[in-house]
Design an enzyme around this catalytic site. Structure first.
Site, PDB file in Angstrom:
ATOM      1  N   LYS A 272       0.839  -1.203   0.000  1.00 18.15           N
ATOM      2  CA  LYS A 272       0.000   0.000   0.000  1.00 18.15           C
ATOM      3  C   LYS A 272       0.878   1.258   0.000  1.00 18.15           C
ATOM      4  O   LYS A 272       2.077   1.181   0.272  1.00 18.15           O
ATOM      5  CB  LYS A 272      -0.918  -0.037   1.233  1.00 18.15           C
TER       6      LYS A 272
ATOM      7  N   HIS B 285      -1.664  -5.300   1.432  1.00 16.24           N
ATOM      8  CA  HIS B 285      -2.886  -6.059   1.184  1.00 16.24           C
ATOM      9  C   HIS B 285      -2.497  -7.471   0.737  1.00 16.24           C
ATOM     10  O   HIS B 285      -1.545  -7.627  -0.017  1.00 16.24           O
ATOM     11  CB  HIS B 285      -3.729  -5.406   0.084  1.00 16.24           C
TER      12      HIS B 285
ATOM     13  N   ARG C 228       3.018  -6.463   9.556  1.00 10.63           N
ATOM     14  CA  ARG C 228       2.246  -5.434  10.255  1.00 10.63           C
ATOM     15  C   ARG C 228       2.675  -5.312  11.716  1.00 10.63           C
ATOM     16  O   ARG C 228       2.701  -4.223  12.274  1.00 10.63           O
ATOM     17  CB  ARG C 228       0.754  -5.746  10.143  1.00 10.63           C
TER      18      ARG C 228
ATOM     19  N   ARG D 145      -0.830 -14.492   4.307  1.00 11.70           N
ATOM     20  CA  ARG D 145      -1.628 -13.845   5.360  1.00 11.70           C
ATOM     21  C   ARG D 145      -0.906 -13.940   6.703  1.00 11.70           C
ATOM     22  O   ARG D 145      -0.928 -13.030   7.512  1.00 11.70           O
ATOM     23  CB  ARG D 145      -3.017 -14.500   5.485  1.00 11.70           C
TER      24      ARG D 145
ATOM     25  N   ASN E 229      -1.918   0.053   7.192  1.00 12.47           N
ATOM     26  CA  ASN E 229      -1.294  -1.206   7.634  1.00 12.47           C
ATOM     27  C   ASN E 229      -0.425  -1.852   6.554  1.00 12.47           C
ATOM     28  O   ASN E 229      -0.266  -3.065   6.506  1.00 12.47           O
ATOM     29  CB  ASN E 229      -2.358  -2.174   8.171  1.00 12.47           C
TER      30      ASN E 229
HETATM   31  P1  GDP Z   1      -7.164  -7.050   5.496  1.00 12.11           P
HETATM   32  O1  GDP Z   1      -7.586  -8.141   4.575  1.00 12.11           O
HETATM   33  O2  GDP Z   1      -6.332  -7.557   6.656  1.00 12.11           O
HETATM   34  O3  GDP Z   1      -6.469  -5.904   4.784  1.00 12.11           O
HETATM   35  O4  GDP Z   1      -8.472  -6.431   6.203  1.00 12.11           O
HETATM   36  P2  GDP Z   1      -9.980  -6.246   5.648  1.00 12.11           P
HETATM   37  O5  GDP Z   1     -10.166  -6.950   4.341  1.00 12.11           O
HETATM   38  O6  GDP Z   1     -10.905  -6.583   6.759  1.00 12.11           O
HETATM   39  O7  GDP Z   1     -10.082  -4.667   5.454  1.00 12.11           O
HETATM   40  C1  GDP Z   1      -9.511  -4.023   4.365  1.00 12.11           C
HETATM   41  C2  GDP Z   1      -8.772  -2.786   4.837  1.00 12.11           C
HETATM   42  O8  GDP Z   1      -9.719  -1.868   5.390  1.00 12.11           O
HETATM   43  C3  GDP Z   1      -7.774  -2.980   5.981  1.00 12.11           C
HETATM   44  O9  GDP Z   1      -6.511  -3.444   5.560  1.00 12.11           O
HETATM   45  C4  GDP Z   1      -7.693  -1.590   6.566  1.00 12.11           C
HETATM   46  O10 GDP Z   1      -6.840  -0.734   5.804  1.00 12.11           O
HETATM   47  C5  GDP Z   1      -9.132  -1.106   6.432  1.00 12.11           C
HETATM   48  N1  GDP Z   1      -9.922  -1.378   7.652  1.00 12.11           N
HETATM   49  C6  GDP Z   1     -10.329  -2.601   8.098  1.00 12.11           C
HETATM   50  N2  GDP Z   1     -11.029  -2.493   9.220  1.00 12.11           N
HETATM   51  C7  GDP Z   1     -11.086  -1.168   9.506  1.00 12.11           C
HETATM   52  C8  GDP Z   1     -11.662  -0.407  10.584  1.00 12.11           C
HETATM   53  O11 GDP Z   1     -12.278  -0.942  11.516  1.00 12.11           O
HETATM   54  N3  GDP Z   1     -11.495   0.945  10.539  1.00 12.11           N
HETATM   55  C9  GDP Z   1     -10.815   1.569   9.537  1.00 12.11           C
HETATM   56  N4  GDP Z   1     -10.693   2.897   9.594  1.00 12.11           N
HETATM   57  N5  GDP Z   1     -10.240   0.891   8.527  1.00 12.11           N
HETATM   58  C10 GDP Z   1     -10.373  -0.464   8.499  1.00 12.11           C
HETATM   59 MG    MG Z   2      -9.136  -8.284   3.199  1.00 14.42          MG
END
Ligand code: GDP
Ligand code: MG
Length: 197
Positions: free
Chosen positions: A15, A164, A141, A124, A161
């Site tokens: 990212k 992706h 992370r 992951r 973070n």
């Molecule tokens: P990932 O697969 O670990 O990246 O997580 P997800 O697919 O659940 O979410 C996608 C992205 O959305 C995450 O990497 C974060 O950048 C963002 N994100 C996820 N959960 C939250 C949240 O609760 N608050 C905010 N502000 N951003 C979030």
């Molecule tokens: Mg995801």
């Protein structure tokens, strides 16, 4: 040429915060040292429409994202209605998804296809939990990010973070197809393949 059946492919994107903090090499190093193979790699400054196609649009995924965010509001005693004007997980999920479009287009990305045994789960694991405070030490992370969903939500932006990585075979297939043409994915053997498995 096709990859052999024992390998799986996953899509990894560094990212904008990962790129701008100079962590491209460190991230690739960790993927390669595990024994996973980079089979496609390039840098792109994505358009909003591309990121919109990247993240799922189905209501289940959006609701899940909203639930995650609501969980943080609850944990830190914040009122989602006061902060966002709603406590509906779908509406909050849509809002977070729009923050993601801003974040992912705020700078260049490095996108890659990673191939290997259980590549999706392996990557992951290397990446660690979405929420930096929950990410184990030794994960990308856990070692390099310190953002919090609490602060990110308050500032109405996505959690920074670094990286992706596809979560499921369906996500991987969709993302690889979206970001790469077949000619951009290469077949080669890593020298240690015959020794490692
Ligand atoms: P990932 O697969 O670990 O990246 O997580 P997800 O697919 O659940 O979410 C996608 C992205 O959305 C995450 O990497 C974060 O950048 C963002 N994100 C996820 N959960 C939250 C949240 O609760 N608050 C905010 N502000 N951003 C979030
Ligand atoms: Mg995801």
């Amino acid at each position: 040429m096709e990859n052999t059946e024992k390998f799986e492919r996953t899509c990894v994107i560094i990212k904008p915060d990962g790129v701008m903090r100079g962590l491209i090499g460190e991230i690739i190093k960790r993927i390669e040292q595990r024994g996973l193979k980079i089979v496609a790699l390039s840098m792109i400054w994505a358009k909003k429409e591309q990121i919109d196609s990247h993240y799922p649009k189905d209501s289940e995924w959006i609701k899940r994202l909203g639930e995650k965010t609501l969980g943080t509001y609850r944990k830190y005693g914040l009122d989602p209605i006061k902060e966002l004007g709603t406590d509906d997980p779908y509406k909050i999920g849509l809002e977070v998804r729009s923050w993601l479009l801003e974040y992912m287009t705020s700078g260049p990305l490095v996108k890659m296809v990673v191939e290997g045994i259980h590549a999706i789960d392996m990557v992951r694991k290397i990446v660690g939990s979405s929420i930096p405070a929950n990410a184990e030490m030794g994960t990308i992370r856990g070692d390099f990010s310190v953002d919090s969903p609490d602060i990110a939500n308050r500032e109405k932006r996505a959690i920074h973070n670094l990286i992706h990585a596809s979560e499921t075979p369906q996500e991987a297939r969709h993302e690889i197809e979206l970001w790469f043409s077949p000619e951009e994915i290469f077949y080669y053997k890593r020298t240690e393949e015959n020794l490692m498995f």
